[in-house]
Design an enzyme around this catalytic site. Structure first.
Site, PDB file in Angstrom:
ATOM      1  N   ASP A 519       0.936  -1.218  -0.239  1.00 44.25           N
ATOM      2  CA  ASP A 519      -0.555   0.218   0.573  1.00 44.25           C
ATOM      3  C   ASP A 519       1.261   1.421  -0.318  1.00 44.25           C
ATOM      4  O   ASP A 519       1.633   1.321   0.721  1.00 44.25           O
ATOM      5  CB  ASP A 519      -0.755  -0.044   1.147  1.00 44.25           C
ATOM      6  N   HIS A 520       0.610   1.672  -1.287  1.00 43.64           N
ATOM      7  CA  HIS A 520       1.977   2.699  -1.516  1.00 43.64           C
ATOM      8  C   HIS A 520       1.734   4.348  -0.364  1.00 43.64           C
ATOM      9  O   HIS A 520       2.373   5.270  -0.317  1.00 43.64           O
ATOM     10  CB  HIS A 520       2.250   3.197  -2.787  1.00 43.64           C
ATOM     11  N   ARG A 521       0.198   4.633   0.252  1.00 46.12           N
ATOM     12  CA  ARG A 521      -0.100   5.115   0.778  1.00 46.12           C
ATOM     13  C   ARG A 521       1.016   5.588   2.653  1.00 46.12           C
ATOM     14  O   ARG A 521       1.123   6.314   3.285  1.00 46.12           O
ATOM     15  CB  ARG A 521      -1.635   5.465   1.622  1.00 46.12           C
TER      16      ARG A 521
END
Ligand code: CAO
Length: 547
Positions: A519-521
């Site tokens: 999850d690149h967040r």
């Protein structure tokens, strides 16, 4: 009984507006103000309401025809003509009698002046739209202005959106008109009765024929005599094609818009099947039906994602359908939720598991003695546990409101298991505290339970990270979907012997293709690179697992 011709009223000067939909047919009994047809000019589409009630004797126009003010629409048989004519001056009665006896061609000519008076004397007046009864005396916030000065709105079009701490609601226009002035602004607190905006309302002076001393001269007097609110209802309902919310940028009449609001439907998501994509009532019915059967986006889902079109596959060859299991439907919903919510990045690497495989072969006899099959998976679980211990972001989760990162102080790992009923992800707890033998045993036990459908819900909860191994099936790589709210997942493909350059020559090495989705967040490329490099290093040299 008398005959009454209905003509196109004042349509704001539009010339040659095209008939795009006929809403009535011969024999229909028409109520006062019922929509007769839809006209579309290059600026707007509008429903033309009836200025009389009665039975349709003849439809005097057709779809595709271009009409202007005064052009005939219908011939109605009007039930209450006697009552009207009793009070009417003699010349009006005579005019009506002449119409009744006239040939069709003469009817239009004879009735036109009467109809002009009925439907085409515009009265321009200003009316203020206020906050309606919102079910509470508390102030609510204006969170959106749905119109701008100069917009033409139909009755029922959304003017503003209000929001209390419990709900948000659109305030529809009670009358059609042009926005002259906007009195409220976004962020204002308003209460029932507060002014929102001023509209210019143009009304045809309906129902004045009977009192008109003479048909032609009646126009000015009637114009002054008709009160604006009543007249506003007879106004052609111009449907704005501009606007930013609530489906106001698509073609739909006020009745359809009202119905959509009642159903809580976003008109933007309802495909229009009427002429030029106009949304008609049948479209709303179809949409609701499909929503209930799960074939369309859920009502008010707000996702804004266009649905995948329904295809009749049997048109191309024989087909067989079978209902999806509950688990398959749940998996599909979870996959879609995760795919849509999580900005995924996937990195790839290969671990050299030549030594691991040699060690595994050495342990075969020991495994048989223990009654445990030692596959590469328990080693991967162990290696992931170490990498998770050292890279806390990979065992964290974003809170639902996105305001905090929760870092778990335990290392539980989910393991995707392919079962006849669908994909299940049982969770192995405290992987960091278990030996490779213990993990090997647990993999077999828990995968068996999954396939026999004996897993308890709690055994599928609480993972920090997931491994999805397709190693025994095949493939050189895939991009696994993060099992949110976890932030990482390892996809394992089939190991194979590959030529690897050792600086002097190529060596045959057993290489295990790995894919890490995250999850690149929460996880950035650097975090992922460190995690992955450590993981690959641990699998390439399993002695490091004991450190
Ligand atoms: N490369 C090459 N061979 C592999 C391998 C790999 N990456 N991983 C396992 N194997 C071999 C094993 O060593 C075993 O061979 P041997 O008997 O010769 O030792 C054989 O494949 C079968 O292994 P297995 O499947 O019985 O056991 P496992 O521990 O590797 O996996 C489990 C267990 C439950 C994860 C697996 O059976 C499974 O269900 N995998 C599917 C997961 C899945 O569907 N993922 C997709 C999710 S997204 O749609």
């Amino acid at each position: 009984m008398a005959k009454q011709q209905i003509v196109v009223p004042d349509i704001g000067g539009a010339e040659g507006a095209e008939v795009i939909e006929l809403l009535v047919a011969v024999g229909d009994v028409i109520a006062l103000e019922q929509s007769l047809l839809v006209l579309e000019s290059d600026k707007a589409s509008m429903e033309i309401p009836s200025s009389h009630e009665g039975t349709v004797l003849e439809v005097l126009t057709e779809v595709g025809k271009e009409l202007s003010e005064g052009d005939p629409i219908l011939l109605l048989e009007v039930a209450d003509a006697g009552a009207d004519s009793a009070d009417a001056p003699a010349d009006v009665v005579e005019a009506e009698e002449e119409v009744a006896a006239a040939a069709p061609a003469e009817i239009a000519a004879a009735v036109a002046p009467v109809a002009d008076v009925v439907a085409a004397v515009p009265v321009s007046t200003e009316r203020t739209a206020t906050v309606p009864d919102i079910g509470s005396d508390d102030a609510v916030e204006v969170i959106e202005l749905s119109v701008s000065v100069g917009d033409v709105v139909a009755e029922g079009d959304s003017l503003v959106v209000l929001e209390s701490d419990k709900a948000s609601m659109e305030v529809p226009a009670d009358f059609a008109g042009e926005i002259l002035q906007i009195l409220a602004k976004e962020g204002d607190s308003v209460k029932q009765g507060d002014d929102l905006m001023v509209l210019k309302v143009e009304a045809p002076a309906a129902a004045a024929v009977a009192s008109a001393p003479a048909v032609k001269e009646a126009a000015p007097a009637t114009a002054a005599a008709v009160p604006a609110p009543a007249a506003a209802k007879a106004e052609p309902a111009a449907v704005s094609t501009a606007g930013k919310s609530g489906g106001s940028s698509i073609y739909a009449g006020p009745a359809v818009r009202k119905m959509a609001r009642e159903f809580g439907l976003d008109l933007d998501k309802v495909g229009g099947t009427g002429p030029r994509g106009r949304v008609v009532k049948e479209d709303l019915h179809d949409f609701v039906k499909k929503s209930l059967s799960g074939a369309a986006p859920k009502v008010s889902s707000g996702s804004g994602i266009p649905p995948i079109p329904e295809v009749d596959f049997s048109a191309f060859g024989p087909v067989e359908s079978e209902p999806l299991s509950r688990m398959s439907k749940l998996t599909a919903a979870n996959m879609q939720r995760n795919w849509l919510n999580v900005p995924h990045v996937t990195q790839f690497d290969d671990a050299d598991i030549t030594d691991l495989e040699a060690f595994r072969a050495d342990m075969k006899a020991e495994g048989e003695k223990r009654g445990v099959k030692l596959t590469p998976l328990p080693f991967m679980l162990k290696a992931c546990a170490v990498a998770l211990r050292d890279n806390p972001k990979f065992r964290s989760s974003l809170t639902a409101d996105g305001q905090e990162l929760v870092c778990k102080q335990y290392i539980h790992i989910g393991m995707a298991v392919d079962t006849p009923a669908g994909l299940l992800v049982p969770v192995i707890r405290d992987v960091d505290k278990k030996t490779v033998w213990e993990l090997a045993e647990e993999v077999v036990t828990i995968a068996g339970k999954a396939r026999d459908r004996k897993l308890k819900p709690v055994e599928m909860q609480g993972a920090c990270f997931t491994i999805s191994s397709l190693g025994n099936i095949g493939g050189t790589g895939f991009t696994p979907i993060v099992n949110a709210p976890e932030v990482g997942i390892l996809g394992v493909s089939k190991a194979s012997i590959q030529p690897v350059w050792d600086g002097k020559e190529f060596q045959p090495r057993k290489m295990l293709p790995l894919a890490l989705s995250y999850d690149h967040r929460v996880v950035n490329g650097g975090d992922a690179g460190r995690f992955f490099t450590q993981l690959v290093g641990l699998l390439s040299d399993i002695r490091k697992l004991i450190l």
